[in-house]
Design a protein around this motif. Structure first.
Motif, PDB file in Angstrom:
ATOM      1  N   VAL A  23      23.845  43.016 -48.406  1.00  0.00           N
ATOM      2  CA  VAL A  23      23.903  42.591 -47.015  1.00  0.00           C
ATOM      3  C   VAL A  23      23.068  43.563 -46.195  1.00  0.00           C
ATOM      4  O   VAL A  23      23.146  44.777 -46.381  1.00  0.00           O
ATOM      5  CB  VAL A  23      25.363  42.597 -46.502  1.00  0.00           C
ATOM      6  CG1 VAL A  23      25.418  42.184 -45.056  1.00  0.00           C
ATOM      7  CG2 VAL A  23      26.216  41.687 -47.358  1.00  0.00           C
ATOM      8  N   GLU A  24      22.255  43.038 -45.315  1.00  0.00           N
ATOM      9  CA  GLU A  24      21.437  43.905 -44.481  1.00  0.00           C
ATOM     10  C   GLU A  24      22.330  44.649 -43.481  1.00  0.00           C
ATOM     11  O   GLU A  24      23.276  44.070 -42.942  1.00  0.00           O
ATOM     12  CB  GLU A  24      20.394  43.081 -43.729  1.00  0.00           C
ATOM     13  CG  GLU A  24      19.335  42.500 -44.635  1.00  0.00           C
ATOM     14  CD  GLU A  24      18.237  41.838 -43.851  1.00  0.00           C
ATOM     15  OE1 GLU A  24      17.986  42.264 -42.711  1.00  0.00           O
ATOM     16  OE2 GLU A  24      17.649  40.892 -44.384  1.00  0.00           O
ATOM     17  N   PRO A  25      22.043  45.920 -43.251  1.00  0.00           N
ATOM     18  CA  PRO A  25      22.871  46.668 -42.312  1.00  0.00           C
ATOM     19  C   PRO A  25      22.707  46.135 -40.888  1.00  0.00           C
ATOM     20  O   PRO A  25      21.647  45.659 -40.502  1.00  0.00           O
ATOM     21  CB  PRO A  25      22.339  48.098 -42.419  1.00  0.00           C
ATOM     22  CG  PRO A  25      20.975  47.961 -42.985  1.00  0.00           C
ATOM     23  CD  PRO A  25      20.980  46.716 -43.810  1.00  0.00           C
ATOM     24  N   THR A  26      23.776  46.207 -40.158  1.00  0.00           N
ATOM     25  CA  THR A  26      23.761  45.768 -38.773  1.00  0.00           C
ATOM     26  C   THR A  26      23.203  46.898 -37.907  1.00  0.00           C
ATOM     27  O   THR A  26      23.633  48.043 -38.016  1.00  0.00           O
ATOM     28  CB  THR A  26      25.179  45.429 -38.289  1.00  0.00           C
ATOM     29  OG1 THR A  26      25.726  44.465 -39.193  1.00  0.00           O
ATOM     30  CG2 THR A  26      25.180  44.881 -36.888  1.00  0.00           C
ATOM     31  N   VAL A  27      22.261  46.576 -37.080  1.00  0.00           N
ATOM     32  CA  VAL A  27      21.671  47.563 -36.189  1.00  0.00           C
ATOM     33  C   VAL A  27      22.331  47.424 -34.825  1.00  0.00           C
ATOM     34  O   VAL A  27      22.341  46.350 -34.239  1.00  0.00           O
ATOM     35  CB  VAL A  27      20.146  47.372 -36.069  1.00  0.00           C
ATOM     36  CG1 VAL A  27      19.552  48.368 -35.097  1.00  0.00           C
ATOM     37  CG2 VAL A  27      19.518  47.483 -37.437  1.00  0.00           C
ATOM     38  N   VAL A  28      22.882  48.528 -34.375  1.00  0.00           N
ATOM     39  CA  VAL A  28      23.542  48.543 -33.078  1.00  0.00           C
ATOM     40  C   VAL A  28      22.748  49.463 -32.161  1.00  0.00           C
ATOM     41  O   VAL A  28      22.482  50.612 -32.500  1.00  0.00           O
ATOM     42  CB  VAL A  28      24.997  49.061 -33.198  1.00  0.00           C
ATOM     43  CG1 VAL A  28      25.643  49.125 -31.835  1.00  0.00           C
ATOM     44  CG2 VAL A  28      25.780  48.192 -34.137  1.00  0.00           C
ATOM     45  N   THR A  29      22.375  48.951 -31.028  1.00  0.00           N
ATOM     46  CA  THR A  29      21.677  49.790 -30.060  1.00  0.00           C
ATOM     47  C   THR A  29      22.658  50.193 -28.978  1.00  0.00           C
ATOM     48  O   THR A  29      23.450  49.380 -28.501  1.00  0.00           O
ATOM     49  CB  THR A  29      20.483  49.052 -29.428  1.00  0.00           C
ATOM     50  OG1 THR A  29      20.958  47.858 -28.822  1.00  0.00           O
ATOM     51  CG2 THR A  29      19.439  48.719 -30.469  1.00  0.00           C
ATOM     52  N   VAL A  30      22.611  51.442 -28.616  1.00  0.00           N
ATOM     53  CA  VAL A  30      23.515  51.973 -27.600  1.00  0.00           C
ATOM     54  C   VAL A  30      22.678  52.417 -26.419  1.00  0.00           C
ATOM     55  O   VAL A  30      21.752  53.223 -26.558  1.00  0.00           O
ATOM     56  CB  VAL A  30      24.328  53.172 -28.152  1.00  0.00           C
ATOM     57  CG1 VAL A  30      25.230  53.743 -27.085  1.00  0.00           C
ATOM     58  CG2 VAL A  30      25.114  52.750 -29.368  1.00  0.00           C
ATOM     59  N   ALA A  31      23.008  51.893 -25.262  1.00  0.00           N
ATOM     60  CA  ALA A  31      22.285  52.281 -24.050  1.00  0.00           C
ATOM     61  C   ALA A  31      22.763  53.663 -23.614  1.00  0.00           C
ATOM     62  O   ALA A  31      23.968  53.937 -23.624  1.00  0.00           O
ATOM     63  CB  ALA A  31      22.540  51.269 -22.946  1.00  0.00           C
ATOM     64  N   PRO A  32      21.880  54.559 -23.256  1.00  0.00           N
ATOM     65  CA  PRO A  32      22.309  55.890 -22.821  1.00  0.00           C
ATOM     66  C   PRO A  32      23.056  55.815 -21.500  1.00  0.00           C
ATOM     67  O   PRO A  32      22.762  54.978 -20.644  1.00  0.00           O
ATOM     68  CB  PRO A  32      21.000  56.658 -22.670  1.00  0.00           C
ATOM     69  CG  PRO A  32      19.962  55.618 -22.482  1.00  0.00           C
ATOM     70  CD  PRO A  32      20.445  54.405 -23.209  1.00  0.00           C
ATOM     71  N   ARG A  33      24.042  56.705 -21.370  1.00  0.00           N
ATOM     72  CA  ARG A  33      24.792  56.755 -20.115  1.00  0.00           C
ATOM     73  C   ARG A  33      23.947  57.439 -19.053  1.00  0.00           C
ATOM     74  O   ARG A  33      23.183  58.352 -19.360  1.00  0.00           O
ATOM     75  CB  ARG A  33      26.084  57.545 -20.292  1.00  0.00           C
ATOM     76  CG  ARG A  33      27.067  56.839 -21.180  1.00  0.00           C
ATOM     77  CD  ARG A  33      28.381  57.545 -21.195  1.00  0.00           C
ATOM     78  NE  ARG A  33      28.213  58.912 -21.697  1.00  0.00           N
ATOM     79  CZ  ARG A  33      29.138  59.839 -21.636  1.00  0.00           C
ATOM     80  NH1 ARG A  33      30.286  59.569 -21.103  1.00  0.00           N
ATOM     81  NH2 ARG A  33      28.924  61.045 -22.113  1.00  0.00           N
ATOM     82  N   PRO A  34      24.108  57.059 -17.799  1.00  0.00           N
ATOM     83  CA  PRO A  34      23.347  57.745 -16.754  1.00  0.00           C
ATOM     84  C   PRO A  34      23.869  59.182 -16.596  1.00  0.00           C
ATOM     85  O   PRO A  34      25.047  59.464 -16.790  1.00  0.00           O
ATOM     86  CB  PRO A  34      23.625  56.921 -15.493  1.00  0.00           C
ATOM     87  CG  PRO A  34      24.869  56.174 -15.789  1.00  0.00           C
ATOM     88  CD  PRO A  34      24.910  55.969 -17.275  1.00  0.00           C
ATOM     89  N   LEU A  35      22.987  60.076 -16.269  1.00  0.00           N
ATOM     90  CA  LEU A  35      23.373  61.469 -16.074  1.00  0.00           C
ATOM     91  C   LEU A  35      24.215  61.612 -14.820  1.00  0.00           C
ATOM     92  O   LEU A  35      24.001  60.914 -13.822  1.00  0.00           O
ATOM     93  CB  LEU A  35      22.112  62.344 -15.947  1.00  0.00           C
ATOM     94  CG  LEU A  35      21.232  62.414 -17.191  1.00  0.00           C
ATOM     95  CD1 LEU A  35      19.960  63.188 -16.870  1.00  0.00           C
ATOM     96  CD2 LEU A  35      21.987  63.086 -18.318  1.00  0.00           C
ATOM     97  N   PRO A  36      25.203  62.510 -14.848  1.00  0.00           N
ATOM     98  CA  PRO A  36      25.999  62.715 -13.637  1.00  0.00           C
ATOM     99  C   PRO A  36      25.149  63.368 -12.553  1.00  0.00           C
ATOM    100  O   PRO A  36      24.125  63.998 -12.832  1.00  0.00           O
ATOM    101  CB  PRO A  36      27.115  63.661 -14.105  1.00  0.00           C
ATOM    102  CG  PRO A  36      26.555  64.340 -15.295  1.00  0.00           C
ATOM    103  CD  PRO A  36      25.617  63.364 -15.936  1.00  0.00           C
ATOM    104  N   GLU A  37      25.605  63.207 -11.341  1.00  0.00           N
ATOM    105  CA  GLU A  37      24.889  63.819 -10.232  1.00  0.00           C
ATOM    106  C   GLU A  37      24.927  65.329 -10.390  1.00  0.00           C
ATOM    107  O   GLU A  37      25.849  65.889 -10.965  1.00  0.00           O
ATOM    108  CB  GLU A  37      25.558  63.447  -8.909  1.00  0.00           C
ATOM    109  CG  GLU A  37      25.482  61.976  -8.581  1.00  0.00           C
ATOM    110  CD  GLU A  37      26.168  61.683  -7.266  1.00  0.00           C
ATOM    111  OE1 GLU A  37      26.467  62.622  -6.514  1.00  0.00           O
ATOM    112  OE2 GLU A  37      26.397  60.508  -6.990  1.00  0.00           O
TER     113      GLU A  37
END
Length: 109
Positions: A23-37
């Motif tokens: 089975v081909e591995p599932t690719v999960v993309t994670v969006a980076p969190r915005p930096l705190p002020e």
């Protein structure tokens, strides 16, 4: 070691153990969190002058020294006082005269 006499069970076991199609591995993309002020942008309020901060420290230390019951100093400094016409902490921070009035009131207690 044989699992059965007829060999049918061993064939079923071998079939169950055989690897399945990969089975081909599932690719999960994670969006980076915005930096705190930055900490400089978080402060909202009025900064005390050095002299006002000194008066605040003096009145708090004096109230803690004179009023030893738990929470008594905090209650005194943050509640309106009829003899002073306002909150003792605000008056002490505002001017040297207010600090003197709060000190006199605490000395009388």
């Amino acid at each position: 070691m044989r699992l059965s006499r007829g060999g049918k069970a061993s064939e079923r076991v071998r079939a169950a153990i055989q690897p399945h199609e990969p089975v081909e591995p599932t690719v999960v993309t994670v969006a980076p969190r915005p930096l705190p002020e930055s900490p400089r942008n978080r402060f909202i309020g009025v900064k005390l002058t050095p002299r006002a901060a000194e008066r605040q420290g003096l009145v708090v230390k004096l109230a803690l020294k004179m009023l030893t019951a738990p929470g008594a100093a905090t209650a005194f400094l943050n509640s309106d006082h009829p003899k002073l016409g306002g909150r003792p902490l605000d008056l002490a921070v505002a001017s040297d005269e207010g600090l003197a009035a709060v000190e006199a009131l605490l000395a009388a207690k």
